[in-house]
Enzyme design. Structure first.
Site, PDB file in Angstrom:
ATOM      1  N   ARG A 145     -84.331  90.269 112.220  1.00 32.82           N
ATOM      2  CA  ARG A 145     -83.842  91.528 112.785  1.00 32.82           C
ATOM      3  C   ARG A 145     -83.428  92.498 111.682  1.00 32.82           C
ATOM      4  NH1 ARG A 145     -79.578  89.867 115.289  1.00 32.82           N
ATOM      5  NH2 ARG A 145     -80.749  89.073 117.053  1.00 32.82           N
ATOM      6  N   ASP A 179     -80.714  80.050 111.104  1.00 32.34           N
ATOM      7  CA  ASP A 179     -81.412  80.722 112.192  1.00 32.34           C
ATOM      8  C   ASP A 179     -82.121  81.945 111.633  1.00 32.34           C
ATOM      9  OD1 ASP A 179     -82.312  81.800 114.545  1.00 32.34           O
ATOM     10  OD2 ASP A 179     -80.337  82.417 115.250  1.00 32.34           O
ATOM     11  N   SER A 182     -76.066  77.191 100.429  1.00 28.78           N
ATOM     12  CA  SER A 182     -77.107  76.580 101.245  1.00 28.78           C
ATOM     13  C   SER A 182     -77.100  77.248 102.610  1.00 28.78           C
ATOM     14  CB  SER A 182     -76.861  75.077 101.392  1.00 28.78           C
ATOM     15  OG  SER A 182     -77.053  74.437 100.153  1.00 28.78           O
ATOM     16  N   GLY A 183     -78.234  77.153 103.306  1.00 26.03           N
ATOM     17  CA  GLY A 183     -78.367  77.808 104.606  1.00 26.03           C
ATOM     18  C   GLY A 183     -77.247  77.505 105.587  1.00 26.03           C
ATOM     19  N   ASP A 243     -78.350  82.254 104.070  1.00 22.06           N
ATOM     20  CA  ASP A 243     -79.270  83.193 104.702  1.00 22.06           C
ATOM     21  C   ASP A 243     -78.560  84.499 105.046  1.00 22.06           C
ATOM     22  OD1 ASP A 243     -77.869  81.538 106.602  1.00 22.06           O
ATOM     23  OD2 ASP A 243     -79.156  82.344 108.186  1.00 22.06           O
ATOM     24  N   LYS A 275     -89.430  72.738 102.950  1.00 21.54           N
ATOM     25  CA  LYS A 275     -89.030  72.858 101.546  1.00 21.54           C
ATOM     26  C   LYS A 275     -90.155  72.459 100.588  1.00 21.54           C
ATOM     27  CE  LYS A 275     -84.046  72.746 102.148  1.00 21.54           C
ATOM     28  NZ  LYS A 275     -83.988  74.138 102.466  1.00 21.54           N
ATOM     29  N   HIS A 292     -78.717  72.111 111.618  1.00 18.34           N
ATOM     30  CA  HIS A 292     -78.047  72.732 110.474  1.00 18.34           C
ATOM     31  C   HIS A 292     -78.934  73.747 109.751  1.00 18.34           C
ATOM     32  CE1 HIS A 292     -80.270  69.350 108.724  1.00 18.34           C
ATOM     33  NE2 HIS A 292     -80.386  70.128 107.664  1.00 18.34           N
ATOM     34  N   THR A 343     -81.634  80.377  98.925  1.00 15.70           N
ATOM     35  CA  THR A 343     -80.518  79.583  99.399  1.00 15.70           C
ATOM     36  C   THR A 343     -80.403  78.364  98.483  1.00 15.70           C
ATOM     37  OG1 THR A 343     -82.055  78.642 101.017  1.00 15.70           O
ATOM     38  CG2 THR A 343     -80.565  80.365 101.800  1.00 15.70           C
ATOM     39  N   GLY A 344     -79.259  77.697  98.520  1.00 15.92           N
ATOM     40  CA  GLY A 344     -78.904  76.682  97.531  1.00 15.92           C
ATOM     41  C   GLY A 344     -79.900  75.589  97.262  1.00 15.92           C
ATOM     42  N   THR A 345     -80.206  74.780  98.254  1.00  9.12           N
ATOM     43  CA  THR A 345     -81.090  73.642  98.044  1.00  9.12           C
ATOM     44  C   THR A 345     -82.502  74.102  97.736  1.00  9.12           C
ATOM     45  OG1 THR A 345     -79.741  72.372  99.582  1.00  9.12           O
ATOM     46  CG2 THR A 345     -81.906  71.476  99.049  1.00  9.12           C
ATOM     47  N   THR A 346     -82.988  75.096  98.466  1.00 15.26           N
ATOM     48  CA  THR A 346     -84.332  75.616  98.224  1.00 15.26           C
ATOM     49  C   THR A 346     -84.444  76.131  96.791  1.00 15.26           C
ATOM     50  OG1 THR A 346     -84.619  76.179 100.559  1.00 15.26           O
ATOM     51  CG2 THR A 346     -86.047  77.318  98.989  1.00 15.26           C
ATOM     52  N   ASP A 352     -89.600  76.139 110.341  1.00 22.08           N
ATOM     53  CA  ASP A 352     -90.227  75.044 111.063  1.00 22.08           C
ATOM     54  C   ASP A 352     -90.009  75.303 112.552  1.00 22.08           C
ATOM     55  OD1 ASP A 352     -91.128  72.743 112.191  1.00 22.08           O
ATOM     56  OD2 ASP A 352     -89.896  71.402 110.988  1.00 22.08           O
ATOM     57  N   HIS A 372     -86.651  76.082 105.925  1.00 22.69           N
ATOM     58  CA  HIS A 372     -86.076  75.003 106.714  1.00 22.69           C
ATOM     59  C   HIS A 372     -86.378  73.684 106.004  1.00 22.69           C
ATOM     60  CE1 HIS A 372     -85.989  77.316 110.788  1.00 22.69           C
ATOM     61  NE2 HIS A 372     -84.882  77.500 110.097  1.00 22.69           N
TER      62      HIS A 372
END
Length: 131
Positions: free
Chosen positions: A96, A90, A54-55, A60, A12, A87, A34-37, A80, A8
């Site tokens: 799950r 989840d 990105s998420g 995700d 980061k 945005h 994911t993209g930014t991470t 977090d 989240h």
């Protein structure tokens, strides 16, 4: 071995610091993020990372698809729980699918470090890969 890294927005910095601290271990596995991470981790460490969307755009879920196809061995999703943004991805669906497919998942730094150290020492028995 395939390892996914997601965080989240407010986590980061933590996931980047985790990757820096454990880059000698992480460089021995295939990394997905994911993209930014993924961009931030690659910039800080020089590690090679396959970056998904990105998420907010479904990254995700792309990682979740790898879990469902038995193509992911470990997921680190630093969430977090107090100030997640609308945005932010989840974590529920990803948790799950990891549980359904018996894939270890960490949602906080303490568990992430424990799983990385266990991975390094060969203490985690990952499923044999079909491909």
């Amino acid at each position: 071995m395939n390892v996914a890294l997601i965080a989240h927005d407010n986590k980061k910095d933590d996931i980047v610091n985790l990757a820096v601290a454990y880059q000698n271990i992480l460089k021995t596995v295939n990394l997905y993020a994911t993209g930014t991470t993924g961009s931030r981790i690659a910039e800080a460490t020089g590690l090679t990372i396959h970056r998904f969307q990105s998420g907010p755009y479904g990254g995700d879920q792309q990682i979740g698809a790898m879990v469902a196809n038995d193509e992911m061995d470990l997921v680190i999703f630093l969430r977090d729980p107090l100030t997640a943004q609308p945005h932010d991805p989840d974590i529920t669906a990803l948790l799950r699918i990891c549980d359904v497919h018996n894939v270890p998942v960490a949602s906080n730094l303490a568990t992430a470090e424990a799983l990385i150290r266990a991975m390094e020492q060969g203490l985690i028995n990952f499923k044999p890969r079909s491909n």
